[in-house]
Design an enzyme around this catalytic site. Sequence first.
Site, PDB file in Angstrom:
ATOM      1  N   CYS A   1       4.708  -1.090  -5.486  1.00  0.00           N
ATOM      2  CA  CYS A   1       3.622  -0.105  -5.609  1.00  0.00           C
ATOM      3  C   CYS A   1       3.015  -0.155  -7.020  1.00  0.00           C
ATOM      4  CB  CYS A   1       4.199   1.274  -5.336  1.00  0.00           C
ATOM      5  SG  CYS A   1       2.975   2.584  -5.434  1.00  0.00           S
TER       6      CYS A   1
ATOM      7  N   HIS B   1      -2.501  -2.681  -0.927  1.00  0.00           N
ATOM      8  CA  HIS B   1      -3.273  -2.893   0.298  1.00  0.00           C
ATOM      9  C   HIS B   1      -4.405  -3.911   0.151  1.00  0.00           C
ATOM     10  CE1 HIS B   1      -1.204   0.777   1.203  1.00  0.00           C
ATOM     11  NE2 HIS B   1      -1.762   0.905   2.391  1.00  0.00           N
TER      12      HIS B   1
ATOM     13  N   CYS C   1      -3.528  -2.963  -6.165  1.00  0.00           N
ATOM     14  CA  CYS C   1      -3.021  -2.032  -5.160  1.00  0.00           C
ATOM     15  C   CYS C   1      -2.459  -2.869  -4.013  1.00  0.00           C
ATOM     16  CB  CYS C   1      -4.147  -1.131  -4.665  1.00  0.00           C
ATOM     17  SG  CYS C   1      -3.670  -0.091  -3.272  1.00  0.00           S
TER      18      CYS C   1
ATOM     19  N   GLU D   1      -5.288   0.554   6.384  1.00  0.00           N
ATOM     20  CA  GLU D   1      -4.319   1.106   7.346  1.00  0.00           C
ATOM     21  C   GLU D   1      -4.937   1.253   8.734  1.00  0.00           C
ATOM     22  OE1 GLU D   1      -1.835   4.208   5.795  1.00  0.00           O
ATOM     23  OE2 GLU D   1      -1.066   2.766   4.338  1.00  0.00           O
TER      24      GLU D   1
ATOM     25  N   ASP E   1       7.856   0.688  -1.986  1.00  0.00           N
ATOM     26  CA  ASP E   1       6.437   1.053  -2.043  1.00  0.00           C
ATOM     27  C   ASP E   1       6.280   2.492  -1.565  1.00  0.00           C
ATOM     28  OD1 ASP E   1       3.640   0.703  -2.398  1.00  0.00           O
ATOM     29  OD2 ASP E   1       3.426   0.518  -0.235  1.00  0.00           O
ATOM     30  N   SER E   2       5.121   3.075  -1.876  1.00  0.00           N
ATOM     31  CA  SER E   2       4.833   4.417  -1.400  1.00  0.00           C
ATOM     32  C   SER E   2       4.715   4.441   0.128  1.00  0.00           C
ATOM     33  CB  SER E   2       3.525   4.901  -2.029  1.00  0.00           C
ATOM     34  OG  SER E   2       2.502   3.965  -1.764  1.00  0.00           O
TER      35      SER E   2
HETATM   36  N1  DGL Z   1       1.049   1.526  -2.820  1.00  0.00           N
HETATM   37  C1  DGL Z   1      -0.029   2.121  -3.555  1.00  0.00           C
HETATM   38  C2  DGL Z   1      -0.395   1.217  -4.741  1.00  0.00           C
HETATM   39  O1  DGL Z   1      -0.136   0.035  -4.752  1.00  0.00           O
HETATM   40  C3  DGL Z   1      -1.243   2.359  -2.692  1.00  0.00           C
HETATM   41  C4  DGL Z   1      -1.085   3.475  -1.693  1.00  0.00           C
HETATM   42  C5  DGL Z   1      -0.848   4.817  -2.336  1.00  0.00           C
HETATM   43  O2  DGL Z   1      -1.773   5.428  -2.900  1.00  0.00           O
HETATM   44  O3  DGL Z   1       0.300   5.269  -2.287  1.00  0.00           O
HETATM   45  O4  DGL Z   1      -0.935   1.692  -5.694  1.00  0.00           O
END
Ligand code: DGL
Length: 270
Positions: A76, A189, A187, A155, A13-14
């Site tokens: 991600c 989150h 997403c 977050e 993930d990012s």
């Molecule tokens: N992990 C990213 C997503 O699922 C969300 C956070 C980001 O913008 O990096 O799109």
Amino acid sequence: MKPSARSPIGVFDSGLGGLTVLKALARRMPEESLVYFGDTAHVPYGTKSPEAIARYSTQVARFLAGRGIKLLVVACNTSSAWALPAIRRAAKVPVIGVVEPGARAALAAAPSGRVGVIGTEATVASRAYPKALARLKRGVRVESRACPLFVPLVEEGWWSGPVAAAVARRYAAPLRKAGVKAVILGCTHYPYLKGVLARALGRGVRLIDSAEETAAETERALARRGLRAPMGRRGRREFYASDAPERFRRLGARMLGRAPEKVKLKVLDD
Ligand code: DGL
């Protein structure tokens, strides 16, 4: 060395959000070893260009491939939307993104084909979800909405309460108006905001958590290839972050329910 059934699954993930997918994988397949990479040096991906997203994503995929993973889960949504072909070339193992599983689950929950999608700016701009939905069903009607305030809210740990509820109501308004029957949480989150989102969207709208769907898809993909880990033991967990591993550990504790034992720093070259 060729990956075997005992090799770990890579999860990428990012940043921290993909821990929702890690959790879903661990719940469904406790015997599998998991190696997680959070690209905390480059997060957020959601506001980056497609070129940057693909570049960062392939660096991570190459690193995880070097750790001997048997399959890579791209948790991600932004990477899944923009960089899956590049990641597949770099990883050289089967790769599962979150878009297809999410789209399939949404249509199962909303057979009428009226689906909402929420995600980062980059994910919404990619139109990856509407395209995946249209491939699965003719005549789908998709209403998409970028929700950039949700990632920082999660977050910060503001998963409920008046601020989260007000933001959710604002983002939900066009989806309500469009009469969607299911909303894809596009997403990493957003599963933490399920409560406020459910209230903001109103009764009769199903929330589609791509983390759960992706874990189910991963289990099927491993089983098809004879790569499921032997039952009866608990898999190892390993965590890497490309920057600030202590912050990852602290915030990760909140998201996972307990702190990862150790988060190793791994700086990737640009
Ligand atoms: N992990 C990213 C997503 O699922 C969300 C956070 C980001 O913008 O990096 O799109």
